[in-house]
Design an enzyme around this catalytic site. Sequence first.
Site, PDB file in Angstrom:
ATOM      1  CB  ALA A 271     -63.313  -8.229   8.786  1.00  0.00           C
ATOM      2  CG  ASN A 274     -57.625  -1.103   9.079  1.00  0.00           C
ATOM      3  OD1 ASN A 274     -57.515  -0.464   8.486  1.00  0.00           O
ATOM      4  ND2 ASN A 274     -57.850  -1.901   9.717  1.00  0.00           N
ATOM      5  CD  GLU A 307     -61.531  -7.924   5.369  1.00  0.00           C
ATOM      6  OE1 GLU A 307     -60.863  -7.045   5.062  1.00  0.00           O
ATOM      7  OE2 GLU A 307     -62.215  -7.994   6.064  1.00  0.00           O
ATOM      8  CG  HIS A 310     -59.425  -6.560   0.821  1.00  0.00           C
ATOM      9  ND1 HIS A 310     -60.289  -6.234   0.049  1.00  0.00           N
ATOM     10  CD2 HIS A 310     -60.594  -6.848   1.500  1.00  0.00           C
ATOM     11  CE1 HIS A 310     -61.383  -6.384  -0.493  1.00  0.00           C
ATOM     12  NE2 HIS A 310     -61.571  -6.067   0.742  1.00  0.00           N
ATOM     13  CD  GLU A 329     -64.750  -4.637  -0.241  1.00  0.00           C
ATOM     14  OE1 GLU A 329     -64.693  -5.906   0.230  1.00  0.00           O
ATOM     15  OE2 GLU A 329     -64.557  -4.208   1.064  1.00  0.00           O
TER      16      GLU A 329
END
Length: 861
Positions: A271, A274, A307, A310, A329
């Site tokens: 994944a 964005n 995700e 992030h 990460e």
Amino acid sequence: MVTPLSVDPDTLDPYRLPGLARPTRYDVRLTPSLAEASFTGSVTIRIDVASSTDLLVLNAAELEIHACRVDGHEATWELHEATERLLVTPPTTVAPGTSTLTIDFTGVLNDKLRGFYRSTYLDDDGVEQVIATTQMQATDCRRAFPCWDEPAFKAVFSITLDIADDLTAISNGPEVERSAADGRTVVRFADTMVMSSYLVAFVVGKLDATDTVDVDGTPLRIVHVPGKGHLTALGLDVGAFCLRWFQEYYGIAYPSDKVDLVALPDFAAGAMENLGCITFRESLLLVDPATSTQNEQQLIADVVAHELAHMWFGDLVTMRWWNGIWLNEAFATFMEIAACEAYRPDWERWTSFGVERSVAFDTDSLASTRPVEFEVQSPADCEGMFDVLTYQKGGALLRMLEQYLGAEAFRVGVSHYLRQHSYSNTETNDLWDAIEHTSGEPARRIMDSWIWQPGYPLVSASLVEGDGAPGLHLSQQRFGFDADVPAGDDPIWAVPVHIRNGGVTTTVLLDARDTADPIPLADPSGPVVVNAGGHGFFRVAYDDTLRSRLDAATLADLSTLERYTLVDDAWSATVAGRLGAAELLDLLEAFTDEREHAVWQAVVIAVRGLGRLLDDGPALDAFRSRVRALVAPTLDALGDPSDDEPDLTGKLRGLLVGTAGVLGDDAGIQARCREWFDAAAADPTTVHPELTAAATSVVAATGDADMYARMRDRFVHGDTPQEQLRHLYALAEFDDEALVLETCEFAMSDAVKSQNAPFLLRAAIANRTHGRVAWEFVRDQWDRATERFPSNTIVRMVESVKLLNEPDLVADSDAFFADHPIEQAAKTLEQILERQRVNAALRSRDGSRLGAALTGDGPAG
Ligand SMILES: [Zn+2]
């Protein structure tokens, strides 16, 4: 058009763009043609120029440039394919201040799953439909439009897409304007926050979206290909939970306007974070909870959480350069586990993280391991950073720091860091300094010792004479599978060690070779647990006295993760030659009464490893019978599934069924697995998903050509991504050379997407009896495979070469890779080949001794 340059490009830094001109805003307009797999585009970039210049240098690759204008005046340009740079020479010198650079270009929607690329699916009528989508990280935004493609060049992105009007378009921001004419629609999306180019995303195709969930004012939905809306409930639930949870944890509102979670049929990684437009493999977002295993559901919770974590850590605050990718990460991995633990406490995610940490230990026990952080010059150097040492070791180091400081002190430090650096870029030290500032603890000194030195310590614990009573002595040395590893620079780590004894837990920071004075013990004659809680990134070797106190009677007093760690440390001691294989098997049999899935997983990993040391014959038969005896009591005690049992109970049953059916060669279990498999094929809701999944493996491992054909049919026609993948990977498990070869051929066909094929080949090489032919196939088809599969998956494809532990195969793979290096993953390949040698040494050292012990010809048994 090629013209001479006023500045010699050879004087430029080959890896970093000059900072003379900085982009502040991009207006990107793209017109994709899905049928022709191409796009046309134009971008207007507003730039801040620091001092006069007659050359603008930015990135572009695989684009055809048609025109460049600086402040409206035609400019000349040169595109350097080798350095992926566009050098623009304005007609007159650009003065300090604000200028605009406009570029017209065309490009190709590629099939390499990077930049602006093509993904395909078959619709209900069997017609192939095309989606145009993006994957920019690390340096592929330049393949979609010319840009300053480095994370430190943050800017606002305004995206406009000109699409056929039967298509849907999404991007980072919400849609703010739409106009239609002549069968086409022009969609403009809201400006993004100031962010890095690798976070830009847009997707165009025939797509459906779920209804929007309002998460405290932020709209959240899942976008998917038509017909898959019924697989979105879990992803939406996790997404909403995590979005709330992270806002609380970080103490900062979600930094953008909306969240789309987008399931794509073709995706090279798992994944991608964005901003506001998070892209996934379908199997990591779409699932049917009624027919999927706990693990399949947990994967979705993990990845959605990762995700979303992030959006703040990575998107709002970003590493300055690619050397910082590990922290990006590692931190998202840490948060993924923390959020999943909060979402489903009954899944005990921090306990099951032990298995992932062990995978990192495995690599980090090799001489060819690497420090977590290292200097990165070329962006390509950071490709090797997307590995187990970044995600799992990095995540485990953060967990260790968190447990040392206390969860709240850690959280406050993280929140301070994010506030302090919002919308800008950082170095690794900035996080440690922020935590140090708020906690007063030496975070930087501790973490520097872990991230700049390769490997990890073995902490030896022994009883010594103390002040009137025995105390504890600790010492550290580097742990290695090979005795040669600890030699050399003799590193010392700042190790936070939690010690439990007599009902008291104490914490010491072991930051020298040895403890100077004995550590006092509350109960000097009682059991001592070093690495209490099991969160430290180190292994423990107890002296004989302390070891003997952690016997069957005290096992129950240990936490699940502590027991897991005991088993895992024992297995690694066997790999390292410190504990014989036969002795390990005896030790594992002390866990017959164990009821926790995580501990059993460590046991099964060790048992599988032992099975790889034996050839077919009486020793293997005896081993299989020991495996049956090992798992039978727990399997009996678990009985049949019930509706109200915990998920982990069902998961444990599945693990033991699979172990008994394959490794144990248990005929009774195999017969039941065929019944479950048939029943689930007729109606998947009639069999517990954990049993269906286990039965699929067992049936494959014992199946014939007819079963193979059925399995393949279930892959093609499976109702969910999970059902499809289960049957696909089972094709690699047949105990038949011809069928394994057929699977390899199948992997090279169009029927298997290039995002999955490398993993199918990896599974075939891992086949216990026919891995050899699968390896030979991959070797012989190397050029075809590397051409067809995404670059980041090539090394993953050959990961299981490490299991080929016969001397001729070690020589064969060494020779092959000497001629066929995997440049984008040289370090990982080196580690795979070293681990293969370690496994071969283990087999030659312990294989026959274990065999003798099993057949009664040796001392142990
Ligand atoms: Zn990530």
